[in-house]
Design a protein around this motif. Sequence first.
Motif, PDB file in Angstrom:
ATOM      1  N   LEU A  87      31.457  42.335  36.162  1.00  0.00           N
ATOM      2  CA  LEU A  87      31.631  42.925  34.842  1.00  0.00           C
ATOM      3  C   LEU A  87      30.276  42.944  34.135  1.00  0.00           C
ATOM      4  N   TRP A  88      29.761  44.141  33.905  1.00  0.00           N
ATOM      5  CA  TRP A  88      28.446  44.320  33.281  1.00  0.00           C
ATOM      6  C   TRP A  88      28.626  44.496  31.773  1.00  0.00           C
ATOM      7  N   PHE A  89      28.494  43.406  31.034  1.00  0.00           N
ATOM      8  CA  PHE A  89      28.663  43.462  29.581  1.00  0.00           C
ATOM      9  C   PHE A  89      27.596  42.613  28.906  1.00  0.00           C
ATOM     10  N   GLU A  90      27.206  43.053  27.722  1.00  0.00           N
ATOM     11  CA  GLU A  90      26.156  42.370  26.961  1.00  0.00           C
ATOM     12  C   GLU A  90      26.776  41.379  25.985  1.00  0.00           C
ATOM     13  N   ASP A  91      25.937  40.780  25.145  1.00  0.00           N
ATOM     14  CA  ASP A  91      26.371  39.671  24.292  1.00  0.00           C
ATOM     15  C   ASP A  91      26.874  40.103  22.921  1.00  0.00           C
ATOM     16  N   ASP A  92      26.724  41.381  22.575  1.00  0.00           N
ATOM     17  CA  ASP A  92      27.101  41.829  21.233  1.00  0.00           C
ATOM     18  C   ASP A  92      28.616  41.934  21.090  1.00  0.00           C
ATOM     19  N   VAL A  93      29.055  42.057  19.844  1.00  0.00           N
ATOM     20  CA  VAL A  93      30.487  42.090  19.544  1.00  0.00           C
ATOM     21  C   VAL A  93      31.172  43.273  20.226  1.00  0.00           C
ATOM     22  N   PHE A  94      30.554  44.449  20.163  1.00  0.00           N
ATOM     23  CA  PHE A  94      31.106  45.650  20.780  1.00  0.00           C
ATOM     24  C   PHE A  94      31.418  45.393  22.256  1.00  0.00           C
ATOM     25  N   CYS A  95      30.434  44.892  22.979  1.00  0.00           N
ATOM     26  CA  CYS A  95      30.589  44.648  24.414  1.00  0.00           C
ATOM     27  C   CYS A  95      31.577  43.525  24.696  1.00  0.00           C
ATOM     28  N   GLN A  96      31.497  42.459  23.912  1.00  0.00           N
ATOM     29  CA  GLN A  96      32.336  41.304  24.191  1.00  0.00           C
ATOM     30  C   GLN A  96      33.827  41.616  24.058  1.00  0.00           C
ATOM     31  N   VAL A  97      34.203  42.364  23.050  1.00  0.00           N
ATOM     32  CA  VAL A  97      35.627  42.686  22.879  1.00  0.00           C
ATOM     33  C   VAL A  97      36.116  43.532  24.052  1.00  0.00           C
ATOM     34  N   ASN A  98      35.306  44.500  24.483  1.00  0.00           N
ATOM     35  CA  ASN A  98      35.681  45.293  25.658  1.00  0.00           C
ATOM     36  C   ASN A  98      35.760  44.407  26.907  1.00  0.00           C
ATOM     37  N   PHE A  99      34.850  43.446  27.011  1.00  0.00           N
ATOM     38  CA  PHE A  99      34.826  42.493  28.126  1.00  0.00           C
ATOM     39  C   PHE A  99      36.113  41.670  28.162  1.00  0.00           C
ATOM     40  N   TRP A 100      36.533  41.155  27.017  1.00  0.00           N
ATOM     41  CA  TRP A 100      37.765  40.360  26.956  1.00  0.00           C
ATOM     42  C   TRP A 100      38.955  41.201  27.411  1.00  0.00           C
ATOM     43  N   PHE A 101      38.986  42.453  26.986  1.00  0.00           N
ATOM     44  CA  PHE A 101      40.081  43.349  27.353  1.00  0.00           C
ATOM     45  C   PHE A 101      40.124  43.560  28.868  1.00  0.00           C
ATOM     46  N   CYS A 102      38.969  43.794  29.468  1.00  0.00           N
ATOM     47  CA  CYS A 102      38.909  44.006  30.918  1.00  0.00           C
ATOM     48  C   CYS A 102      39.354  42.756  31.674  1.00  0.00           C
ATOM     49  N   VAL A 103      38.914  41.583  31.235  1.00  0.00           N
ATOM     50  CA  VAL A 103      39.333  40.333  31.879  1.00  0.00           C
ATOM     51  C   VAL A 103      40.837  40.153  31.714  1.00  0.00           C
ATOM     52  N   HIS A 104      41.356  40.528  30.557  1.00  0.00           N
ATOM     53  CA  HIS A 104      42.804  40.461  30.316  1.00  0.00           C
ATOM     54  C   HIS A 104      43.560  41.302  31.344  1.00  0.00           C
ATOM     55  N   LEU A 105      43.119  42.540  31.557  1.00  0.00           N
ATOM     56  CA  LEU A 105      43.774  43.410  32.531  1.00  0.00           C
ATOM     57  C   LEU A 105      43.701  42.827  33.931  1.00  0.00           C
ATOM     58  N   LEU A 106      42.527  42.331  34.299  1.00  0.00           N
ATOM     59  CA  LEU A 106      42.333  41.775  35.643  1.00  0.00           C
ATOM     60  C   LEU A 106      43.165  40.515  35.840  1.00  0.00           C
ATOM     61  N   ASN A 107      43.226  39.685  34.810  1.00  0.00           N
ATOM     62  CA  ASN A 107      43.995  38.447  34.901  1.00  0.00           C
ATOM     63  C   ASN A 107      45.488  38.754  35.046  1.00  0.00           C
ATOM     64  N   GLN A 108      45.945  39.765  34.328  1.00  0.00           N
ATOM     65  CA  GLN A 108      47.349  40.180  34.429  1.00  0.00           C
ATOM     66  C   GLN A 108      47.712  40.576  35.857  1.00  0.00           C
ATOM     67  N   ASN A 109      46.753  41.201  36.540  1.00  0.00           N
ATOM     68  CA  ASN A 109      47.023  41.730  37.871  1.00  0.00           C
ATOM     69  C   ASN A 109      46.637  40.770  38.986  1.00  0.00           C
ATOM     70  N   GLY A 110      46.232  39.549  38.626  1.00  0.00           N
ATOM     71  CA  GLY A 110      45.938  38.545  39.638  1.00  0.00           C
ATOM     72  C   GLY A 110      44.624  38.729  40.354  1.00  0.00           C
ATOM     73  N   VAL A 111      43.668  39.436  39.715  1.00  0.00           N
ATOM     74  CA  VAL A 111      42.324  39.588  40.289  1.00  0.00           C
ATOM     75  C   VAL A 111      41.456  38.475  39.691  1.00  0.00           C
ATOM     76  N   HIS A 112      41.034  37.534  40.519  1.00  0.00           N
ATOM     77  CA  HIS A 112      40.396  36.328  39.979  1.00  0.00           C
ATOM     78  C   HIS A 112      38.964  36.082  40.450  1.00  0.00           C
ATOM     79  N   ASN A 113      38.453  36.923  41.330  1.00  0.00           N
ATOM     80  CA  ASN A 113      37.064  36.747  41.773  1.00  0.00           C
ATOM     81  C   ASN A 113      36.163  37.570  40.855  1.00  0.00           C
ATOM     82  N   LEU A 114      35.923  37.016  39.663  1.00  0.00           N
ATOM     83  CA  LEU A 114      35.227  37.756  38.612  1.00  0.00           C
ATOM     84  C   LEU A 114      33.855  37.154  38.332  1.00  0.00           C
ATOM     85  N   TRP A 115      32.907  38.052  38.081  1.00  0.00           N
ATOM     86  CA  TRP A 115      31.529  37.654  37.779  1.00  0.00           C
ATOM     87  C   TRP A 115      31.035  38.449  36.569  1.00  0.00           C
ATOM     88  N   LEU A 116      30.280  37.799  35.713  1.00  0.00           N
ATOM     89  CA  LEU A 116      29.700  38.467  34.541  1.00  0.00           C
ATOM     90  C   LEU A 116      28.226  38.727  34.778  1.00  0.00           C
TER      91      LEU A 116
END
Length: 244
Positions: A87-116
Amino acid sequence: MTQKTVHILNGDALKSQVEDWLTDELIVARECLVDGDEYGDDLDSFYQFRAKFISQYEGYEEEDYFEKTVPEIEKIRRLPQHAEVNLWFEDDVFCQVNFWFCVHLLNQNGVHNLWLVRPEEHTQYGFGGLQQPELEMALNNRLKLDHQKEIASLWEMFKTKGVDHLNKMAVLFNDEYPFILNAINAYIRSIPTKDSRGEPLILLTQIIKDLKTQEFAPVFREFCKRAPIYGYGDLHLKRLLDNI
């Protein structure tokens, strides 16, 4: 079973920087979730609310959201559980909220090999200020996400405006990911209260006064320079300026 490697990118600009040398699947998170106040109770209603909201932006129609954004989100939802996801995301608020959303989707679907993957230093330019060797270094220095469930929960807390819960959750893994708490604190400062219009509007008002102009381009550049922690795009900032 062959492991599938995927890169979820924070925008089309980054895609143009990496598509010539990254041979794995690229998915673009074409959202600006920090802007808006209605996200629905499920993904179908989420799409409807977001398409309607995005259509407020100049030059965008609801159809654009379903043609450009929804297919990328659906790609994330269809990833196999064994996939390795960067997951290619930066430290700003804009990026972080999108990052949380993507992790949420992946976590829901059982994808757990995640890297930032993130820039070594947080600047107003983010990935856009990096050349290929620096982007490759960022990938090589990627962070394993060991708190996926907790990071995923940040999206739910953001969506329901659970500010106190956001802060408390981020403190739990602040030693490993301090940039998350920094973004949350900035987000909290951006929220209007009975005593304040929120830091971004206050800062924009001050910039207009300092520059003695309301012309968008110089105001936008100065806002990005003074407050890179927000990472707001031009369309988002134009909407804020309309509220001044």
